[in-house]
Design a protein around this motif. Structure first.
Motif, short mmCIF file in Angstrom:
data_model
loop_
_atom_site.label_atom_id
_atom_site.label_comp_id
_atom_site.label_asym_id
_atom_site.label_seq_id
_atom_site.Cartn_x
_atom_site.Cartn_y
_atom_site.Cartn_z
N ALA A 234 0.95 -1.20 -0.15
CA ALA A 234 -0.01 -0.09 0.02
C ALA A 234 1.01 1.38 0.09
N GLN A 235 0.43 2.24 -0.82
CA GLN A 235 1.38 3.41 -0.96
C GLN A 235 0.65 4.67 -0.45
N LEU A 236 -0.69 4.26 0.12
CA LEU A 236 -1.12 5.59 0.70
C LEU A 236 -2.41 4.62 1.58
N ILE A 237 -2.69 5.37 2.83
CA ILE A 237 -3.40 4.63 3.89
C ILE A 237 -4.61 5.89 4.12
N GLN A 238 -5.71 5.27 3.81
CA GLN A 238 -6.77 6.14 4.22
C GLN A 238 -7.59 5.50 5.39
N ILE A 239 -7.88 6.36 6.50
CA ILE A 239 -8.46 5.95 7.61
C ILE A 239 -9.88 6.51 7.40
N PHE A 240 -10.85 5.70 7.70
CA PHE A 240 -12.08 5.90 7.57
C PHE A 240 -12.82 6.09 9.13
N ASP A 241 -13.21 7.13 9.39
CA ASP A 241 -14.17 7.27 10.70
C ASP A 241 -15.43 7.77 10.22
N SER A 242 -16.12 6.79 9.65
CA SER A 242 -17.21 7.29 8.79
C SER A 242 -18.57 8.07 9.88
N TRP A 243 -18.41 7.17 11.06
CA TRP A 243 -19.92 7.46 11.69
C TRP A 243 -19.48 8.51 12.94
N ALA A 244 -18.09 8.98 12.81
CA ALA A 244 -17.78 10.14 13.93
C ALA A 244 -18.62 11.34 13.67
N GLY A 245 -18.96 11.51 12.48
CA GLY A 245 -20.03 12.53 12.17
C GLY A 245 -21.24 12.67 12.84
N HIS A 246 -21.47 11.61 13.68
CA HIS A 246 -22.38 11.69 14.67
C HIS A 246 -22.28 12.12 15.78
N LEU A 247 -21.10 12.57 16.05
CA LEU A 247 -20.49 13.06 17.51
C LEU A 247 -20.54 14.74 17.40
N SER A 248 -20.96 15.09 18.70
CA SER A 248 -20.60 16.68 18.87
C SER A 248 -19.18 16.96 18.87
N PRO A 249 -18.73 18.17 18.49
CA PRO A 249 -17.26 18.57 18.47
C PRO A 249 -16.62 18.01 19.81
N ARG A 250 -17.25 18.29 20.79
CA ARG A 250 -16.63 17.92 22.26
C ARG A 250 -16.36 16.36 22.21
N ASP A 251 -17.41 15.88 21.82
CA ASP A 251 -17.37 14.29 22.02
C ASP A 251 -16.35 13.82 20.91
N TYR A 252 -16.23 14.42 19.60
CA TYR A 252 -15.27 14.04 18.64
C TYR A 252 -13.80 14.24 19.26
N ASP A 253 -13.61 15.06 20.14
CA ASP A 253 -12.39 15.61 20.69
C ASP A 253 -11.94 14.42 21.87
N GLU A 254 -12.80 13.79 22.13
CA GLU A 254 -12.58 12.72 23.42
C GLU A 254 -12.75 11.28 22.61
N PHE A 255 -13.46 11.05 22.05
CA PHE A 255 -13.65 9.85 21.72
C PHE A 255 -13.22 9.32 20.16
N ALA A 256 -12.99 10.20 19.24
CA ALA A 256 -12.81 9.90 18.12
C ALA A 256 -11.04 10.29 17.71
N ALA A 257 -10.99 11.81 17.59
CA ALA A 257 -9.87 12.49 17.43
C ALA A 257 -8.30 11.77 17.98
N PRO A 258 -8.55 11.66 19.35
CA PRO A 258 -7.31 11.07 19.92
C PRO A 258 -6.83 9.75 19.49
N TYR A 259 -7.81 8.85 19.17
CA TYR A 259 -7.55 7.52 18.53
C TYR A 259 -7.15 7.47 16.90
N GLN A 260 -7.62 8.45 16.17
CA GLN A 260 -6.99 8.54 15.01
C GLN A 260 -5.54 9.19 14.94
N LYS A 261 -5.28 9.93 15.93
CA LYS A 261 -4.02 10.43 15.93
C LYS A 261 -3.10 9.10 16.41
#
Length: 392
Positions: A234-261
């Motif tokens: 694989a020469q590029l990796i796409q990460i799909f967090d398709s359902w994180a769009g159902h989170l509020s910004p605050r909850d995205y910061d806690e439950f999605a973004a740190p684990y993407q990082k």
């Protein structure tokens, strides 16, 4: 194609295939052209923010149901897991849109849930219902989770990626992908696809430590799986967090973004030059936050104006102290491909003009719809390949 003969001889499920356990040498990231020169594919150069001779293009879900060849193949291999876990079949399905449309990216035909058994979580994909998992909602449930060994759990992924690198032209990028921890956790906690995500949100607000434990387990394994894909071609990796769009910004910061990082940082620590892309459906409220994770390219859905999206990506990166404006992917509404050729051309060119001449990978704003006419998909790809930005 040499796979076609082998394809229709195969009828056993993926589990019956045997693979060598000896890890082969990592596949080089660069390709070799007819003259023996090493080259980076157009799409990879664009994802790195380099100036390119034209805009590269591929389509999310390009391999699959909208192609008649795929539907015919399903008659021989009726389950999704057969089609994605028998390497010869997965390779053939991956190659179909590349052969038919000349896309600049050839993405592995697979699923975000594919690595779950290697983490101790079994799943099935019902052709009508979708993914089905035994729900995990207690501390005892997550005790069965463990770190993945990708070469043992998903050797078919490595074999398919290596074969794709041999099959496509030097100008084509082979693309890998993983789901993100929050999106995979929705399946683990809900047990299937959901519209409201009630169970995982109940866990987030009543037992957040339990949810964080699930997310951490997933992040550790998904990073390993992404690295395994890179090492196998694989020469590029796409990460799909398709359902994180159902989170509020605050909850995205806690439950999605740190684990993407966590995934992005582990990938970049080992393979700093491999481009990364993040996609979230209905992400209009989260664009700056997505960009601040350090991902190379933010894939926009169709609800965001491309020019505004580029500005917001740059602003999110600047606020996070990251260099450069960042890349962008997308973002044609998949439904436009049901329109006439004139509409497809006008809308696609509008997006490319707004995106500008550097750092843009043309794509849809979500996966291509199953009922999309193949001739319309082909015209979209042709339109992008023929487009040229005006010289400054």
């Amino acid at each position: 194609m040499k796979f076609l003969t082998a394809l229709f001889l195969l009828s056993a499920p993926a589990a019956t295939n045997s693979f060598s356990t000896t890890a082969p040498a990592p596949v080089p990231q660069t390709n070799t052209d007819a003259s023996g020169n090493t080259v980076d594919p157009l799409l990879i150069r664009a994802a790195r923010g380099e100036k390119t001779e034209r805009v590269p293009v591929w389509m999310m879900r390009q391999a699959g149901r909208h192609i008649k060849e795929y539907r015919d193949l399903c008659k021989k291999h009726p389950t999704f897991r057969e089609r994605s876990e028998i390497p010869e079949v997965a390779v053939e399905v991956s190659l179909q849109p590349w052969r038919n449309y000349q896309t600049d990216g050839c993405i592995l035909f697979s699923d975000i849930l594919t690595p779950l058994p290697g983490m101790g979580v079994e799943f099935d994909i019902d052709e009508k219902v979708g993914p089905v998992v035994t729900p995990m909602r207690t501390w005892d449930d997550i005790k069965k989770m463990h770190l993945i060994d990708p070469s043992a759990a998903a050797p078919f992924t490595g074999e398919a990626l290596r074969t794709l690198r041999e099959e496509v032209t030097p100008e084509t990028a082979v693309l890998g992908f993983v789901g993100c921890p929050y999106t995979l956790a929705t399946y683990l906690v809900e047990g299937k696809t959901s519209k409201e995500y009630v169970e995982i949100k109940k866990m987030a607000f009543k037992e957040p430590k339990l949810l964080h434990a699930i997310l951490q387990n997933l992040a550790d394994s998904l990073a390993e799986y992404a690295i395994y894909q890179i090492e196998n071609g694989a020469q590029l990796i796409q990460i799909f967090d398709s359902w994180a769009g159902h989170l509020s910004p605050r909850d995205y910061d806690e439950f999605a973004a740190p684990y993407q990082k966590m995934i992005l940082e582990k990938v970049k620590e080992k393979y700093p030059t491999v481009p990364t892309v993040v996609y979230i459906k209905h992400s209009g409220a989260l664009i700056e936050r997505m960009a601040s994770t350090g991902v190379d390219v933010v894939s926009l859905d169709w609800t965001v104006d491309m020019a505004e999206g580029r500005e917001r990506i740059a602003a999110g990166r600047a606020k996070a102290g990251l260099d450069g404006p960042g890349g962008v992917q997308g973002n044609l509404d998949p439904s436009i491909l049901f329109g006439d050729f004139a509409t497809i051309k006008e809308r696609a060119e509008e997006i490319m003009k707004k995106a500008g001449p550097t750092g843009h990978v043309m794509n849809l704003g979500h996966g291509i719809e199953a009922a999309t006419p193949e001739e319309n998909a082909a015209y979209f790809i042709e339109t992008v390949r023929n487009f040229r930005h005006e010289q400054a």
